[in-house]
Motif scaffolding. Structure first.
Motif, PDB file in Angstrom:
ATOM      1  N   GLY A 172      38.313  64.697  48.384  1.00 58.00           N
ATOM      2  CA  GLY A 172      39.312  65.709  48.740  1.00 58.00           C
ATOM      3  C   GLY A 172      39.640  66.698  47.640  1.00 58.00           C
ATOM      4  O   GLY A 172      40.797  66.860  47.292  1.00 58.00           O
ATOM      5  N   SER A 173      38.624  67.341  47.094  1.00 55.52           N
ATOM      6  CA  SER A 173      38.892  68.325  46.039  1.00 55.52           C
ATOM      7  C   SER A 173      38.523  69.734  46.494  1.00 55.52           C
ATOM      8  O   SER A 173      37.787  69.913  47.472  1.00 55.52           O
ATOM      9  N   VAL A 174      39.034  70.712  45.760  1.00 54.37           N
ATOM     10  CA  VAL A 174      38.709  72.116  46.030  1.00 54.37           C
ATOM     11  C   VAL A 174      37.197  72.326  45.935  1.00 54.37           C
ATOM     12  O   VAL A 174      36.589  73.006  46.778  1.00 54.37           O
ATOM     13  N   ALA A 175      36.571  71.682  44.920  1.00 54.37           N
ATOM     14  CA  ALA A 175      35.116  71.810  44.756  1.00 54.37           C
ATOM     15  C   ALA A 175      34.368  71.195  45.936  1.00 54.37           C
ATOM     16  O   ALA A 175      33.418  71.787  46.454  1.00 54.37           O
ATOM     17  N   SER A 176      34.804  70.001  46.390  1.00 57.04           N
ATOM     18  CA  SER A 176      34.104  69.331  47.505  1.00 57.04           C
ATOM     19  C   SER A 176      34.150  70.152  48.781  1.00 57.04           C
ATOM     20  O   SER A 176      33.126  70.317  49.436  1.00 57.04           O
ATOM     21  N   VAL A 177      35.352  70.631  49.132  1.00 57.65           N
ATOM     22  CA  VAL A 177      35.439  71.362  50.407  1.00 57.65           C
ATOM     23  C   VAL A 177      34.628  72.653  50.336  1.00 57.65           C
ATOM     24  O   VAL A 177      34.037  73.065  51.349  1.00 57.65           O
ATOM     25  N   ALA A 178      34.543  73.264  49.139  1.00 57.60           N
ATOM     26  CA  ALA A 178      33.742  74.490  48.991  1.00 57.60           C
ATOM     27  C   ALA A 178      32.266  74.186  49.244  1.00 57.60           C
ATOM     28  O   ALA A 178      31.587  74.908  49.981  1.00 57.60           O
ATOM     29  N   VAL A 179      31.783  73.088  48.648  1.00 57.23           N
ATOM     30  CA  VAL A 179      30.371  72.724  48.791  1.00 57.23           C
ATOM     31  C   VAL A 179      30.049  72.362  50.252  1.00 57.23           C
ATOM     32  O   VAL A 179      29.048  72.813  50.811  1.00 57.23           O
ATOM     33  N   VAL A 180      30.913  71.578  50.876  1.00 54.61           N
ATOM     34  CA  VAL A 180      30.676  71.171  52.265  1.00 54.61           C
ATOM     35  C   VAL A 180      30.685  72.403  53.189  1.00 54.61           C
ATOM     36  O   VAL A 180      29.801  72.548  54.044  1.00 54.61           O
ATOM     37  N   ALA A 181      31.645  73.302  52.982  1.00 53.85           N
ATOM     38  CA  ALA A 181      31.711  74.505  53.820  1.00 53.85           C
ATOM     39  C   ALA A 181      30.480  75.377  53.614  1.00 53.85           C
ATOM     40  O   ALA A 181      29.989  76.010  54.556  1.00 53.85           O
ATOM     41  N   HIS A 182      29.951  75.396  52.400  1.00 51.73           N
ATOM     42  CA  HIS A 182      28.723  76.157  52.122  1.00 51.73           C
ATOM     43  C   HIS A 182      27.557  75.595  52.946  1.00 51.73           C
ATOM     44  O   HIS A 182      26.803  76.364  53.561  1.00 51.73           O
ATOM     45  N   GLU A 183      27.422  74.280  52.970  1.00 54.29           N
ATOM     46  CA  GLU A 183      26.337  73.671  53.766  1.00 54.29           C
ATOM     47  C   GLU A 183      26.548  73.941  55.259  1.00 54.29           C
ATOM     48  O   GLU A 183      25.587  74.172  55.996  1.00 54.29           O
ATOM     49  N   MET A 184      27.813  73.932  55.689  1.00 53.58           N
ATOM     50  CA  MET A 184      28.110  74.292  57.085  1.00 53.58           C
ATOM     51  C   MET A 184      27.741  75.747  57.338  1.00 53.58           C
ATOM     52  O   MET A 184      27.324  76.110  58.447  1.00 53.58           O
ATOM     53  N   GLY A 185      27.898  76.583  56.311  1.00 52.70           N
ATOM     54  CA  GLY A 185      27.476  77.988  56.411  1.00 52.70           C
ATOM     55  C   GLY A 185      25.998  78.089  56.741  1.00 52.70           C
ATOM     56  O   GLY A 185      25.592  78.894  57.593  1.00 52.70           O
ATOM     57  N   HIS A 186      25.183  77.231  56.111  1.00 53.05           N
ATOM     58  CA  HIS A 186      23.749  77.212  56.424  1.00 53.05           C
ATOM     59  C   HIS A 186      23.511  76.744  57.867  1.00 53.05           C
ATOM     60  O   HIS A 186      22.622  77.256  58.546  1.00 53.05           O
ATOM     61  N   ALA A 187      24.296  75.760  58.307  1.00 54.42           N
ATOM     62  CA  ALA A 187      24.147  75.263  59.682  1.00 54.42           C
ATOM     63  C   ALA A 187      24.446  76.378  60.688  1.00 54.42           C
ATOM     64  O   ALA A 187      23.743  76.522  61.700  1.00 54.42           O
TER      65      ALA A 187
END
Ligand code: ZN
Length: 227
Positions: free
Chosen positions: A88-103
Motif C-alpha cells: 500500500g505505497s504511493v510507489a506500488s499503486v503507481a507501478v500497478v496503475a502503469h501495468e494496467m495502462g498497458h492492459a
C-alpha cells in the motif's frame, strides 16, 4: 583491438553511464515512495482489482519475484506484479496503475503497442545476432556481413525507440486512472507517483539512447574503415 578507440569513448561510454544513472534514479525514487503509504490505505493489489472493474477488463493476476519486475503480458492477458507492488505505497499503486495502462492500451488496440508487438520476434534476434554478425564480419573483413549485422541491430534500435511512446502513454493513463478513481487524493501523493513513473520512463529513454549510440558507433567504425 577494434573497440578501444575514440569512437568507443564517444558513443559507448556515455550510453553506459546514462543507463547506470537511470537505473540508480529509478531504484532511489521507488525506494523513497515505497515508504510513503497511500493516504486512503489502498494497496497495489486493490488498485489492480479496482482498475480492472472500472475498465471492464478480466485479467489474470500473477505475482513475480523481485522489485520493479512488474509487467503486463498481452499474450495471456495477465498482469504480473512483484511483491513490493502489491503493498500500500504511493510507489506500488503507481507501478500497478502503469501495468494496467498497458492492459488498457492492449484492449483498445493502441497502435504503437501493436507495432512494437509485431517487432518482437525480429528484435529478440537482432539485438544479439546483429552485434555478433558485425564482429564476425569485421574480423573476416566481410563488409556485407558487417552491414547485415548493422541492419539487424537497427531493428533493435527502432524497437527501443517505439517503446518510448508506449511507456509514456501507459504512465499518463496510470496517473489519470489513479486521480479520477480517487486512489491518490493529496497533491504530494500525485507528485510522488508522477516522480516514480518519470524515473521509470527515464530508464527507457536511456536504453533507447544507449542502443542508438551503439548503432552510431558501428556506423562510425564502418565509415572510419572506408577512409
Ligand atoms: Zn511499461
Amino acid at each position: 583491438m577494434y573497440y578501444m578507440n575514440s569512437e568507443y569513448m564517444l558513443f559507448v561510454i556515455p550510453g553506459l553511464l546514462l543507463a547506470l544513472w537511470a537505473q540508480a534514479l529509478v531504484k532511489g525514487t521507488f525506494a523513497r515512495y515505497a515508504r510513503v503509504p497511500t493516504s486512503t490505505g489502498v494497496t497495489g493489489a486493490q488498485v489492480a482489482q479496482l482498475l480492472m472493474e472500472r475498465n471492464g477488463l478480466r485479467l489474470g493476476v500473477n505475482s513475480v519475484r523481485g522489485s520493479l519486475t512488474d509487467f503486463y503480458n498481452p499474450s495471456n492477458k495477465s498482469i504480473n506484479l512483484s511483491q513490493t507492488s502489491v503493498q500500500g505505497s504511493v510507489a506500488s499503486v503507481a507501478v500497478v496503475a502503469h501495468e494496467m495502462g498497458h492492459a488498457v492500451q492492449d484492449a483498445q488496440g493502441y497502435v504503437p503497442m501493436r507495432l512494437r508487438g509485431a517487432m518482437v520476434p525480429a528484435v529478440s534476434l537482432g539485438s544479439w545476432v546483429g552485434p555478433l554478425l558485425f564482429v564476425v564480419g569485421w574480423m573476416l573483413s566481410n563488409m556485407n556481413l558487417v552491414w547485415v549485422g548493422i541492419i539487424f541491430f537497427a531493428a533493435a534500435v527502432i524497437f527501443s525507440i517505439l517503446t518510448l511512446p508506449v511507456e509514456l502513454d501507459a504512465s499518463n493513463r496510470a496517473m489519470q486512472m489513479l486521480t479520477t478513481n480517487g486512489v491518490l487524493v493529496s497533491s504530494q501523493e500525485v507528485t510522488g507517483a508522477r516522480k516514480v513513473l518519470n524515473a521509470a520512463a527515464f530508464t527507457y529513454v536511456a536504453a533507447a539512447a544507449q542502443s542508438l549510440l551503439t548503432l552510431l558507433y558501428y556506423l562510425s567504425l564502418v565509415s572510419g574503415r572506408r577512409r
